[in-house]
Scaffold this motif. Sequence first.
Motif, PDB file in Angstrom:
ATOM      1  N   SER A  43       1.054  -1.243   0.081  1.00 52.42           N
ATOM      2  CA  SER A  43       0.077   0.045   0.062  1.00 52.42           C
ATOM      3  C   SER A  43       0.688   1.169  -0.006  1.00 52.42           C
ATOM      4  O   SER A  43       0.500   2.157  -0.685  1.00 52.42           O
ATOM      5  CB  SER A  43      -1.018   0.134   1.299  1.00 52.42           C
ATOM      6  N   GLN A  82      -7.924   0.743  -0.360  1.00 44.81           N
ATOM      7  CA  GLN A  82      -8.131  -0.680   0.630  1.00 44.81           C
ATOM      8  C   GLN A  82      -9.382  -0.711   1.464  1.00 44.81           C
ATOM      9  O   GLN A  82     -10.160  -1.497   1.617  1.00 44.81           O
ATOM     10  CB  GLN A  82      -6.932  -0.702   1.328  1.00 44.81           C
ATOM     11  N   ASP A 158      -5.777  -1.034  -4.755  1.00 44.47           N
ATOM     12  CA  ASP A 158      -5.433  -1.765  -3.404  1.00 44.47           C
ATOM     13  C   ASP A 158      -6.233  -2.849  -2.880  1.00 44.47           C
ATOM     14  O   ASP A 158      -7.398  -2.597  -2.393  1.00 44.47           O
ATOM     15  CB  ASP A 158      -4.930  -0.730  -2.418  1.00 44.47           C
ATOM     16  N   GLU A 159      -6.011  -3.982  -3.108  1.00 46.80           N
ATOM     17  CA  GLU A 159      -6.886  -5.095  -2.815  1.00 46.80           C
ATOM     18  C   GLU A 159      -8.473  -5.001  -3.154  1.00 46.80           C
ATOM     19  O   GLU A 159      -9.100  -4.785  -2.160  1.00 46.80           O
ATOM     20  CB  GLU A 159      -6.742  -5.439  -1.388  1.00 46.80           C
TER      21      GLU A 159
HETATM   22 MG   LIG Z   1      -2.256  -2.573   2.299  1.00 47.04          MG
END
Ligand SMILES: [Mg+2]
Lengths: 372, 289
Positions: A43, A82, A158-159
């Motif tokens: 991240s 995220q 991010d994910e």
């Molecule tokens: Mg992360």
Amino acid sequence: MSSVILRNVNKSYGNLPIVKNLNLEVKDGEFVVLVGPSGCGKSTTLRMVAGLEDITQGDIQIGDRAINDLPPHKRNIAMVFQNYALYPHMSVRENIVFGLKKSGADAETIKTKLADVSEMLKLDEYLDRKPADLSGGQRQRVAMGRALARDADVYLFDEPLSNLDAKLRHHMRTEIARIQHQYNMTAIYVTHDQIEAMTLGDRVVVMRDGIVEQVGSPMEIYLQPANTFVATFIGSPAMNLFEAKVDGEELVFDKYRIPATSIANVDLNVLASHDTVLVGIRPDFFEDSALSLQRSPSDNLFAFDDIQVDLVENLGFDKEIMFTLGGENAKARLDLRSHVQRQETISLSVDLNRVLLFDTSTQGMLINAGEV
Amino acid sequence: MASSILIKNEARLGLKLVAPAIGIIGLLVIYPIFFNVYLSFFDVQLNGSKTFIGLDNYSDLLANPRYYHSIGVSIIYLLGTVIGTTVLGLAAAVLMNQEFHFRNIARGLILLPYFAPVISVVFGWQFIFDPVNGIYNHVVVDVLHLTDTRENLIGNPDSALFVVILFDIWKHFPIAYLLLLAKLQSVPKDLYEAAAIDGQNAWGRFWHVTLPELKFVIATVVLLRIIWNLNRFEDVYLLAPNVETLPIFTYYQAFAGIVDQGGAAAISVIQLLVLVGLIWLYVRKVLKW
Ligand SMILES: [Mg+2]
Ligand SMILES: Nc1ncnc2c1ncn2[C@@H]1O[C@H](COP(=O)(O)OP(=O)(O)OP(=O)(O)O)[C@@H](O)[C@H]1O
């Protein structure tokens, strides 16, 4: 679209280094996937590219612009956070078109983009809701929509699929792949999901503790991991590692003697300078020797006889077998055709072309990279 | 919002908790209000004797040009102070939400005007605007040479109104600041990050993230300031008794010159009705509570 270049990028919080000397070039239109254990700096890396975190040392370039000192709103980047970061006072519709509007798109473009995105992400019926009235997975899709609606130089994820159920995740994964092929977006995509990493990435970057361990195509990473960390991190179940003694041209562990000459691309001179090596075998590459499978002449089988099966886990088509080999707990993945039972003694074969050797002390790969 | 057992339980508990307070408020507030309404129909003498005169107090009041003048003054006073304190409080809150050295000290210092006793700071302000020795005239006339006549800003009711407004803004913006800062600190940082990614510069982020997040607190500040300042007496009277806002006019009516408590009661009744009406409109239409 633009390329992204990170040159010797470092990030520290106080004296604590988080990202260490990171070098990475994402080519124009390339989809790069960042994987690594939690807390390894994925991240942080994305946030530095976005401009949300300043760079302690090094340079980042987007296209031919050096962007170190460019504030985020001038970088023309789209990002999926995220933790979503949706605007709570705006409806889903407003959230999605907010950045698009700011970029000066005309009403017609905004309308078609919104329709595209909301259909693709199955958000049609939620457009008038506020984020507070959505489930976690729905919010994540809105966050995704907000980024995909943009016409950005670089997309950062991010994910983005971490909170979706398996079916929706599969749907979104194929959608992302489709958009990627259609628009050729330049993207950096962080994920914990092996399948996403393997299927989406043109290239995969494996990170550990702020260091890039390996960059390569998904198949390179899978078949020729640079070291034991990458080897065990990528692939599930993780690769088995057995410590073997080097005895002339044979590798010895337990009662097995593997002819090193049969292992693909082995340099016997290198081998001779080692007392021991780590033998890496992926669970997927074991086969039940009892099955008379169709062989090709290039097959180069080695049989581990007298293996005592400790546990069998049936997963539908696949089954995972646990056993002890060379004093280590090991796993093999067989399939339906094998009728192995718990406590049985069986023989497992492995294609020596697929076996990897690692240096016991440096953990680095000992085999010259060949064709993938 | 979904109504749930939890919310209903909480409402029931809330009722129990406020019940004693409602009782006390009933005695302390409701009784004087009714007494006021009652008084407004009488001609009250200094010795306490009352004669019923029906709506005469009201018709006298509505025929009094000073009454309309004081309403005008009050409106300017309200607009100036409510807008002034809210804007200054917001600016201070945004500033104090940034990271800088000695921030904690600065945050405390800003509150000083609000703590200071009104009587002492009023003297300070009167000194600033004193026509002979005041700093204001010294700076404007002797230092900057903007004009060569010394003004008595507080002595002239027209300019005094603006001094009184300035004074109120200075004295009361800290409460706006305090409420706004508390909310500002709870705005999630990632909203600003998302807005920056969406291409918004600092001003755009203020407009699209900060303001919407502060909306209800700002509305509350405005509401409180209106209620407080419609009834504000001591600040105005002490600093510039020649500025005749509604409360000052009411005071003169009730206790100075020709004492007319019945007339003053009539003013309060009208003011109460207007205030209640305004607040009802504001709460329903602006706040949409
Ligand atoms: Mg992360
Ligand atoms: N403001 C900060 N101050 C100090 N350390 C921080 C700060 N922000 C992040 N870190 C640390 O930096 C490291 C990297 O964090 P980062 O969020 O990049 O991890 P990640 O790879 O994205 O992990 P995950 O997969 O769990 O999201 C972590 O060890 C984290 O504790």
